[in-house]
Design an enzyme around this catalytic site. Structure first.
Site, short mmCIF file in Angstrom:
data_model
loop_
_atom_site.label_atom_id
_atom_site.label_comp_id
_atom_site.label_asym_id
_atom_site.label_seq_id
_atom_site.Cartn_x
_atom_site.Cartn_y
_atom_site.Cartn_z
N GLN A 136 0.92 -1.17 -0.33
CA GLN A 136 0.23 -0.11 0.08
C GLN A 136 1.08 1.32 -0.17
O GLN A 136 0.49 2.22 -0.57
CB GLN A 136 -1.05 0.43 1.48
CG GLN A 136 -0.64 0.31 2.52
CD GLN A 136 -1.17 -0.53 3.54
OE1 GLN A 136 -1.99 -1.42 4.16
NE2 GLN A 136 -1.95 1.16 4.21
N CYS A 196 -4.92 1.18 3.74
CA CYS A 196 -5.37 -0.96 3.75
C CYS A 196 -6.75 -1.41 3.55
O CYS A 196 -6.91 -2.26 3.17
CB CYS A 196 -4.95 -1.49 5.11
SG CYS A 196 -5.93 -0.31 6.67
N HIS A 240 -6.00 -0.96 11.23
CA HIS A 240 -5.53 -1.67 10.36
C HIS A 240 -6.49 -2.68 9.92
O HIS A 240 -7.29 -2.78 10.49
CB HIS A 240 -4.43 -2.12 10.75
CG HIS A 240 -3.40 -2.53 9.80
ND1 HIS A 240 -4.03 -2.28 8.68
CD2 HIS A 240 -2.61 -3.30 9.12
CE1 HIS A 240 -2.49 -2.29 7.39
NE2 HIS A 240 -2.17 -3.43 8.42
N ASN A 254 -1.06 -8.93 4.79
CA ASN A 254 -0.70 -7.98 4.64
C ASN A 254 -0.85 -7.26 3.34
O ASN A 254 -0.78 -7.75 2.39
CB ASN A 254 -0.28 -7.85 5.90
CG ASN A 254 0.32 -6.18 6.64
OD1 ASN A 254 -0.96 -5.44 6.22
ND2 ASN A 254 0.86 -6.15 8.00
#
Ligand SMILES: *[C@@H]1O[C@H](CO)[C@@H](O)[C@H](O)[C@H]1NC(C)=O
Length: 337
Positions: A149, A155, A280, A301
């Site tokens: 990102q 996110c 997040h 992630n």
């Protein structure tokens, strides 16, 4: 006369003592200078490895102090052998304060946390006992490579897109890479605010309203009319398991935590003591159990592949706290095909 000798004697003792103190001080200062020099050198090596350059010497000196503080934290956590099932490392985020890291790398919009209208939950009647002991959507071809990102609070877009890519693959058999950029740039009418943060459910809703999402390759992807999204009942890891056994699921976590910032590998557990204040978003792409029996979630992630376990983090599953480790069970959802 005797008094004089006495005084002289003590003067000598005092002189020797102050000499010893002075030597000790010089040695302490010398030792500290050595440690400082070693840390400065370590920072230099780290800068070279990560291609970091600073505007001026003042900024470099300030970054060295942040680096030193982070190294001390990482080493203290890693030194608590037996206390944790995970390890931290001096990674590419080591010159950022935790506040800077949070601002740059997370992006779950705080305003609407937890205020979700109830949705259906299609996996409600799945029997947990019937589920496989482990699932990995990566090996089933439903997960694209880890993305990054960058320094943008997006996110939410990466989490939603990873879940959407999984849903599309499961319904069409095709793994396409969808565009987070379209969400970040275009989904700005409601809660979602590009790099300033957003929410996964709103991203799913945008994709539905938009009639699809651009792909990063040649496959056109358009959402069908029966597309939608559902929320996993909050604070219920068994419900999350039912959903994750069927498809990748978007989850919110307290991922701005310092343990996340420097996570290297292993199972991130409650011993990290991270909060459950969601900031997040990541995506559940599987679950399983380690050889010592520790149950975990496999989370994708969006901080690139050099972070964590090739860009993934394993987080402890089935802990007593119903909000889950770092709040992972508080706000999960998935798109429906
Ligand atoms: C679950 O089972 C109940 C009782 O049979 C039924 O009413 C409900 O519609 C089912 N829910 C789902 C999501 O299938």
């Amino acid at each position: 006369m005797q008094t004089m000798a006495y005084t002289n004697h003590w003067k000598q003792v005092l002189a020797v003592a102050s000499l010893l103190v002075a030597v000790a001080c010089v040695r302490t200062i010398a030792a500290r200078e050595l440690v400082d020099a070693a840390m400065a050198e370590r920072h230099e090596r780290w800068m070279a490895k990560h291609g970091r350059a600073y505007a001026d010497d003042a900024e470099k000196a300030r970054r060295l102090e942040v680096f030193r503080d982070n190294v001390a934290f990482i080493e203290s956590v890693n030194a608590a052998v037996g206390r944790h099932r995970f390890v931290l490392e001096v990674n590419q985020f080591a010159d950022l304060t935790n506040a800077e890291f949070r601002a740059a790398r997370t992006g779950l919009r705080p305003s609407s946390r937890g205020n979700r209208a109830p949705t259906a939950f299609r996996y409600a009647n799945v029997s947990v006992g019937d589920l496989p002991a482990s699932v990995d959507w990566r090996s089933k071809g439903a997960v694209n490579p880890v993305k990054d990102q960058g320094s943008c609070g997006s996110c939410w877009a990466f989490s939603a897109v990873a879940a959407m890519e999984g849903a599309v693959q499961l319904s069409t058999g095709k793994l396409v890479s969808l565009s987070e950029q379209e969400l970040v740039s275009c989904d700005v009418e409601g809660e979602d605010q590009g790099c300033e943060g957003g929410l996964m459910d709103d991203a799913f809703q945008f994709i539905i309203n938009n009639g699809g999402l651009a792909t990063e390759s040649d496959y056109p992807y358009t959402a069908s009319d029966d597309k939608g999204y559902e929320d996993v009942p909050a604070n219920d890891e068994a419900a999350l398991l039912k959903a994750a056994a069927n498809q990748p699921v978007s989850v919110a976590v307290a991922g701005g935590d310092r343990h996340f910032q420097f996570y290297k590998g292993g199972v991130l557990s409650g011993s990290a003591g991270c909060s459950t204040e969601l900031d997040h978003a990541i995506t559940v792409v599987g679950y399983g159990a380690a050889s010592d029996g520790t149950k975990y979630w496999v989370m994708k992630n969006s901080w690139g592949t050099s972070w964590g376990e090739g860009g993934y983090v394993r987080m402890e599953r089935g802990v007593a706290d119903d909000e889950g480790v770092c709040g992972l069970a508080k706000m999960a959802s998935y798109p429906t095909a």
